[in-house]
Design a protein around this motif. Structure first.
Motif, PDB file in Angstrom:
ATOM      1  N   ILE A  12       0.868  -1.176   0.000  1.00 14.37           N
ATOM      2  CA  ILE A  12       0.000   0.000   0.000  1.00 14.37           C
ATOM      3  C   ILE A  12       0.903   1.224   0.000  1.00 14.37           C
ATOM      4  CG2 ILE A  12      -1.704   1.330   1.290  1.00 14.37           C
ATOM      5  CD1 ILE A  12      -2.613  -1.338   2.536  1.00 14.37           C
ATOM      6  N   THR A  13       0.613   2.193  -0.862  1.00 17.70           N
ATOM      7  CA  THR A  13       1.394   3.419  -0.927  1.00 17.70           C
ATOM      8  C   THR A  13       0.531   4.573  -0.450  1.00 17.70           C
ATOM      9  OG1 THR A  13       2.597   2.551  -2.823  1.00 17.70           O
ATOM     10  CG2 THR A  13       2.722   4.918  -2.447  1.00 17.70           C
ATOM     11  N   LEU A  14       1.045   5.340   0.510  1.00 11.23           N
ATOM     12  CA  LEU A  14       0.347   6.529   0.992  1.00 11.23           C
ATOM     13  C   LEU A  14       0.980   7.758   0.358  1.00 11.23           C
ATOM     14  CD1 LEU A  14       0.111   5.838   4.830  1.00 11.23           C
ATOM     15  CD2 LEU A  14      -1.766   5.894   3.201  1.00 11.23           C
ATOM     16  N   ARG A  36      -3.380   0.195  10.162  1.00 10.29           N
ATOM     17  CA  ARG A  36      -4.115  -1.062  10.030  1.00 10.29           C
ATOM     18  C   ARG A  36      -4.912  -0.983   8.745  1.00 10.29           C
ATOM     19  NH1 ARG A  36      -7.213  -2.414  15.511  1.00 10.29           N
ATOM     20  NH2 ARG A  36      -7.589  -4.321  14.344  1.00 10.29           N
ATOM     21  N   ALA A  37      -5.045  -2.090   8.068  1.00 11.23           N
ATOM     22  CA  ALA A  37      -5.854  -2.164   6.854  1.00 11.23           C
ATOM     23  C   ALA A  37      -7.026  -3.089   7.116  1.00 11.23           C
ATOM     24  CB  ALA A  37      -5.016  -2.690   5.696  1.00 11.23           C
ATOM     25  N   THR A  47     -12.738  -9.559  12.154  1.00  7.45           N
ATOM     26  CA  THR A  47     -12.255 -10.614  11.259  1.00  7.45           C
ATOM     27  C   THR A  47     -11.543 -10.100  10.019  1.00  7.45           C
ATOM     28  OG1 THR A  47     -14.410 -10.707  10.186  1.00  7.45           O
ATOM     29  CG2 THR A  47     -14.013 -12.239  12.010  1.00  7.45           C
ATOM     30  N   ASN A  48     -11.806  -8.891   9.600  1.00  7.87           N
ATOM     31  CA  ASN A  48     -11.218  -8.375   8.358  1.00  7.87           C
ATOM     32  C   ASN A  48     -10.345  -7.150   8.595  1.00  7.87           C
ATOM     33  OD1 ASN A  48     -12.423 -10.296   6.687  1.00  7.87           O
ATOM     34  ND2 ASN A  48     -14.333  -9.143   6.658  1.00  7.87           N
ATOM     35  N   ARG A  49      -9.472  -7.246   9.563  1.00  5.85           N
ATOM     36  CA  ARG A  49      -8.569  -6.142   9.847  1.00  5.85           C
ATOM     37  C   ARG A  49      -7.194  -6.706  10.184  1.00  5.85           C
ATOM     38  NH1 ARG A  49     -10.677  -1.109  13.292  1.00  5.85           N
ATOM     39  NH2 ARG A  49     -11.896  -0.812  11.429  1.00  5.85           N
ATOM     40  N   THR A  50      -6.160  -6.064   9.680  1.00  4.59           N
ATOM     41  CA  THR A  50      -4.794  -6.530   9.939  1.00  4.59           C
ATOM     42  C   THR A  50      -4.332  -6.079  11.322  1.00  4.59           C
ATOM     43  OG1 THR A  50      -3.747  -4.508   9.115  1.00  4.59           O
ATOM     44  CG2 THR A  50      -4.213  -6.265   7.490  1.00  4.59           C
TER      45      THR A  50
END
Length: 152
Positions: A12-14, A36-37, A47-50
């Motif tokens: 991911i690029t910010l 966190r993504a 359940t859907n978070r890093t």
């Protein structure tokens, strides 16, 4: 994302705004942040978070314009660094490994001052040996990438 930057499923690029200030138009102040993504939806939040991963935001240090050279000129013994994200009380300036002392403007020998969010001024110590020195800027413990040098 900036042109030429490849984003993949694992990268991911910010691309942060050019000025520090309140969101959404401004970038965060220099420092270490956690990223966190995932999803913000309540049912998916667990359940859907890093996991969090730290990343650093450094102050921007500008290189003098045309011709762009990284040797910083001085005027009357004072060097001026331009950029973005300099914070009074949280900024450090080093010449290679020689730390300069913070002061209010104007700086004396071996001192620096943060004039505003975009400007730092400094003077070299009187006992600094002749040579080329890198200008290192740290804000909130995060060092900016090398961009400037001085000749003494």
């Amino acid at each position: 994302s900036p042109a030429g930057v490849v984003e993949t499923a694992s990268r991911i690029t910010l691309d942060l705004p050019g000025t520090v200030g309140p969101l959404p138009g401004g970038a965060p102040s220099p420092g270490v942040y956690l990223l966190r993504a995932g999803s913000n939806a309540p049912a998916d939040a667990v359940t859907n978070r890093t996991n969090s991963t730290p990343f650093s935001v450094a102050a921007r240090v500008d290189v003098p314009a045309s011709p762009a050279i990284p040797i910083l000129p001085q005027a009357g013994g004072v060097y001026t660094v331009k950029g973005m994200g300099f914070v009074a009380g949280q900024t450090e300036v080093l010449l290679d490994t020689v730390a300069l002392d913070v002061t209010t403007s104007p700086p004396g020998a071996g001192q620096f001052s943060v004039l505003d969010i975009a400007t730092v001024e400094f003077r070299t110590p009187t006992n600094l040996a002749p040579g080329r020195y890198s200008v290192r800027i740290r804000v909130n413990g995060v060092e900016s990438p090398p961009a400037l040098w001085i000749n003494v």
